[in-house]
Design an enzyme around this catalytic site. Sequence first.
Site, PDB file in Angstrom:
ATOM      1  CB  ALA A  86      -4.546 -10.933   0.449  1.00 47.70           C
TER       2      ALA A  86
ATOM      3  CD  GLU B 104      -4.432 -16.034   6.617  1.00 50.46           C
ATOM      4  OE1 GLU B 104      -4.387 -15.216   5.670  1.00 50.46           O
ATOM      5  OE2 GLU B 104      -5.467 -16.642   6.944  1.00 50.46           O
TER       6      GLU B 104
ATOM      7  CD  GLU C  56      -6.283 -11.211   7.733  1.00 49.25           C
ATOM      8  OE1 GLU C  56      -6.077 -10.905   8.924  1.00 49.25           O
ATOM      9  OE2 GLU C  56      -5.537 -11.972   7.096  1.00 49.25           O
TER      10      GLU C  56
ATOM     11  N   GLY D  98      -2.366 -12.238   5.089  1.00 45.10           N
ATOM     12  CA  GLY D  98      -1.890 -13.394   4.339  1.00 45.10           C
ATOM     13  C   GLY D  98      -0.410 -13.664   4.573  1.00 45.10           C
TER      14      GLY D  98
HETATM   15  N1  3HC Z   1      -2.565  -4.750  -0.753  1.00 45.71           N
HETATM   16  C1  3HC Z   1      -2.374  -3.822  -1.718  1.00 45.71           C
HETATM   17  N2  3HC Z   1      -1.696  -2.680  -1.529  1.00 45.71           N
HETATM   18  C2  3HC Z   1      -1.186  -2.483  -0.312  1.00 45.71           C
HETATM   19  C3  3HC Z   1      -1.346  -3.392   0.746  1.00 45.71           C
HETATM   20  C4  3HC Z   1      -2.057  -4.588   0.476  1.00 45.71           C
HETATM   21  N3  3HC Z   1      -2.241  -5.531   1.411  1.00 45.71           N
HETATM   22  N4  3HC Z   1      -0.735  -2.905   1.843  1.00 45.71           N
HETATM   23  C5  3HC Z   1      -0.193  -1.733   1.489  1.00 45.71           C
HETATM   24  N5  3HC Z   1      -0.466  -1.475   0.191  1.00 45.71           N
HETATM   25  C6  3HC Z   1      -0.023  -0.321  -0.600  1.00 45.71           C
HETATM   26  C7  3HC Z   1      -0.652   0.975  -0.101  1.00 45.71           C
HETATM   27  O1  3HC Z   1      -1.905   1.185  -0.725  1.00 45.71           O
HETATM   28  C8  3HC Z   1       0.388   1.993  -0.518  1.00 45.71           C
HETATM   29  O2  3HC Z   1       0.205   2.232  -1.890  1.00 45.71           O
HETATM   30  P1  3HC Z   1       0.413   3.726  -2.491  1.00 45.71           P
HETATM   31  O3  3HC Z   1       1.846   4.041  -2.205  1.00 45.71           O
HETATM   32  O4  3HC Z   1       0.069   3.558  -3.914  1.00 45.71           O
HETATM   33  O5  3HC Z   1      -0.529   4.628  -1.733  1.00 45.71           O
HETATM   34  C9  3HC Z   1       1.707   1.236  -0.355  1.00 45.71           C
HETATM   35  O6  3HC Z   1       1.373  -0.155  -0.356  1.00 45.71           O
HETATM   36  C10 3HC Z   1       2.442   1.548   0.922  1.00 45.71           C
HETATM   37  O7  3HC Z   1       1.531   1.405   2.020  1.00 45.71           O
HETATM   38  P2  3HC Z   1       1.458   2.482   3.196  1.00 45.71           P
HETATM   39  O8  3HC Z   1       1.454   3.851   2.621  1.00 45.71           O
HETATM   40  O9  3HC Z   1       0.325   2.079   4.059  1.00 45.71           O
HETATM   41  O10 3HC Z   1       2.862   2.242   3.913  1.00 45.71           O
HETATM   42  P3  3HC Z   1       3.197   2.190   5.452  1.00 45.71           P
HETATM   43  O11 3HC Z   1       4.635   1.893   5.534  1.00 45.71           O
HETATM   44  O12 3HC Z   1       2.649   3.379   6.142  1.00 45.71           O
HETATM   45  O13 3HC Z   1       2.387   0.922   6.016  1.00 45.71           O
HETATM   46  C11 3HC Z   1       1.635  -1.350   6.103  1.00 45.71           C
HETATM   47  C12 3HC Z   1       2.694  -0.361   5.569  1.00 45.71           C
HETATM   48  C13 3HC Z   1       1.727  -1.448   7.620  1.00 45.71           C
HETATM   49  C14 3HC Z   1       1.925  -2.695   5.490  1.00 45.71           C
HETATM   50  C15 3HC Z   1       0.210  -0.858   5.730  1.00 45.71           C
HETATM   51  O14 3HC Z   1       0.194  -0.557   4.352  1.00 45.71           O
HETATM   52  C16 3HC Z   1      -0.880  -1.839   5.984  1.00 45.71           C
HETATM   53  O15 3HC Z   1      -1.358  -1.949   7.085  1.00 45.71           O
HETATM   54  N6  3HC Z   1      -1.310  -2.586   4.932  1.00 45.71           N
HETATM   55  C17 3HC Z   1      -2.444  -3.437   4.988  1.00 45.71           C
HETATM   56  C18 3HC Z   1      -2.153  -4.720   5.701  1.00 45.71           C
HETATM   57  C19 3HC Z   1      -3.377  -5.606   5.712  1.00 45.71           C
HETATM   58  O16 3HC Z   1      -4.476  -5.192   6.001  1.00 45.71           O
HETATM   59  N7  3HC Z   1      -3.164  -6.883   5.384  1.00 45.71           N
HETATM   60  C20 3HC Z   1      -4.221  -7.809   5.326  1.00 45.71           C
HETATM   61  C21 3HC Z   1      -4.781  -7.853   3.945  1.00 45.71           C
HETATM   62  S1  3HC Z   1      -6.186  -8.913   3.805  1.00 45.71           S
HETATM   63  C22 3HC Z   1      -5.521 -10.479   3.770  1.00 45.71           C
HETATM   64  O17 3HC Z   1      -4.338 -10.651   3.869  1.00 45.71           O
HETATM   65  C23 3HC Z   1      -6.498 -11.588   3.538  1.00 45.71           C
HETATM   66  C24 3HC Z   1      -5.908 -12.915   3.805  1.00 45.71           C
HETATM   67  O18 3HC Z   1      -6.292 -13.367   5.074  1.00 45.71           O
HETATM   68  C25 3HC Z   1      -6.399 -13.926   2.805  1.00 45.71           C
END
Ligand code: 3HC
Length: 686
Positions: free
Chosen positions: A66, A108, A128, A105
């Site tokens: 998400a 999911e 998450e 997400g």
């Molecule tokens: N939402 C918004 N922005 C995100 C994002 C997300 N889920 N994931 C990454 N980004 C953004 C980062 O902030 C970054 O932005 P910036 O360049 O402006 O700083 C850009 O995308 C690139 O991210 P990284 O610098 O972290 O790039 P990497 O290649 O090192 O890593 C990644 C990529 C492994 C995807 C890492 O970004 C990550 O772990 N992201 C989070 C994943 C996550 O936690 N997902 C779960 C979200 S909660 C959810 O899904 C709820 C659901 O159950 C309803």
Amino acid sequence: MGEAGQCVVIEQDGPLALVVIDHPPVNATSVAVRAQLLQAFAQIDADASVQAIVLAAAGRTFVAGADIREFDFPTQDPHLRDVVQAIEHVGKPVVAALHGTTLGGGCEIALACHARVIDAQGKIGLPEVKLGLLPGAGGTQRLPRLVGVMAALDMITSGRMVSAKEALALGLVDQVVATDLRDAAKEKALSLIGQPIRRTSDLPAPSCVPSDCDAFVKSVQQKLRGQIAPLKATEMVMLSSTTPFAEAIRLESEAFEGLKHSAQSKAMRHVFFAERAVGHHPDLKGITTDPFTSISVVGAGMMGSGISVAALDAGLSVTMVEANADALEKGMARIRGLYERAIKSGRISQAVMDERLARLTATHDLGALAHQPLVIEAIYENQQAKKDLLQRLDEVMDAAGILASNTSYIDINLLAASTQRPDRFLGLHFFSPAHVMRLLEVVRGDATSPQTLARALALGKQLNKLAVMVGVCEGFVGNRILTRFWDACTFMVEDGTPPQEIDAAFERFGMAMGPFAVQDLAGLDISYAMRQRLAAQRQPHERVPVLVDRLVEQGRLGQKNGQGWYRYEAGKRQVDPVVSDLVTAHAGDAVRLSAEAIIARGRAAMVNEAAKILQEGIVPRASDIDLVKINGYGFPVWRGGVMFEAMQFGLEAVLAEAHKIAQDYGVTWEVSDALIEAVRTQKGFA
Ligand code: 3HC
């Protein structure tokens, strides 16, 4: 993203529709993606010419979750869970083609598709909990139906990503693809035409052995002390075996919304973005660097061997130099011992150990370092010894080589002056054990060149460390704040609060260990030596902790000799009546502080010093300080770090407390102008 905000594209290929999500950088499910996905699937469902669907994503990854940035605002329709539900209920087979990191997400969405193929390099997970959340779009119910309750509990409460191979073994995906992913997904989709659709939510409820689940809950409670999301997630996963899908989904969604607004999730989201910001330094922008293939370490003690293991684990070759034959052999034995333990616990195989050790050269000869691109000195903490060694290294090494010191306190500018390469000299402050601890302070000397710093930050990434760039000051960021914190805690003891009560208060607050237990672990002689070194610079009226020096003078050095602030028997820490008597004798008219007052004082001491660090420009962002304290000093991640926590608590109250302790303790660590300024403007603390 395509023209006019288009981020979901449909391409028709005979009886197949290929739906591609294209929303850089990581295809997060922002509101536009959700709305367009819903619309795309409705359109295809109604299109009789389409008989099967492949869902894929453009760019570096399938959907990484998400859009975390949206969590601070009310959710806009459609909700991801409704999109996921709609995909699952399309009347034609849907195959997910997964590459990169399929997370949250994104996972999911994949779980709701009718089959999943994954690129051999792909990874998949539900991270998450690392944001203080739980999967909120059906993950807690669909995953256990595919992989079983215990495997789902493990994945969801740890938030770990699994490899394509493991995902296949678990039953999370149907196929791992080493060739063209989309071709393989299309082939799979064609093979499913005319077959009954396998909807994950229709699979039988998984079974759950209550005693296994109870044991799991206990272990989560112990491991993730204080965190609410993993426990809530456990509860939701366990519902999958007892509660009808629709009802469980409703409860999951309620739990997700509750967590989204929790203080813990806000704090952990702050940490997520702090980690993304930490490498941003305007003067390093655009500098490209070659990765290191080898590094060298001088000193084979705890730090030297730990740094060597960190580099070997990351695939680098290492030359470890140690003048003393005995110490070199001990260092090698330590490294072998670490790998042998890793084999025993099943983390690596014998072949992996052999391959890593084959990349390690151990020698007495400094001459071996002549052509090395980076040499890190990691000998004992003595300024003159370090200066002498650095001078010799400087003479031996090629002009292009970078020289670094692993000092935790000594002035990097002073050390740089003993070399002819101050532009290629810096501090690389690793934390012990260096192969485990994630924090790396990259210390920028006055003359360190941007190129050198950029290479050091890149090395941090290579070693899987969190590299935080800091300026030169006594103790850099982490130890400088720690010193103030320990001083404040020792004053509390000297004024009558027993050390075990202070430790208990901070451990309940969420710190991994209380300040006195940590001092015992580090060795009381270390801070004793530091106080001796700084004695000459101190103002005559400045209050200094004295009780700890009494302990050292009585030969109580901490865990290493079984007695310090505590007594250690069979590794267990116990209150020692000798120390209690010493405290009573010292305190006289005792003031026993409440747990709340203990935390307030500790917090004020840390934040006041941190504010000065910001004011002096030692780091550019308050959030960098949060990362240092979380990753190097056991500050609870779910409180967001020392600065974020203070901001939530209220800076006015922190400032008032700082004034109070400055007065009570008569200390000259004056209440910082920076803290006053921060309270006034709230700047630098976000
Ligand atoms: N939402 C918004 N922005 C995100 C994002 C997300 N889920 N994931 C990454 N980004 C953004 C980062 O902030 C970054 O932005 P910036 O360049 O402006 O700083 C850009 O995308 C690139 O991210 P990284 O610098 O972290 O790039 P990497 O290649 O090192 O890593 C990644 C990529 C492994 C995807 C890492 O970004 C990550 O772990 N992201 C989070 C994943 C996550 O936690 N997902 C779960 C979200 S909660 C959810 O899904 C709820 C659901 O159950 C309803």
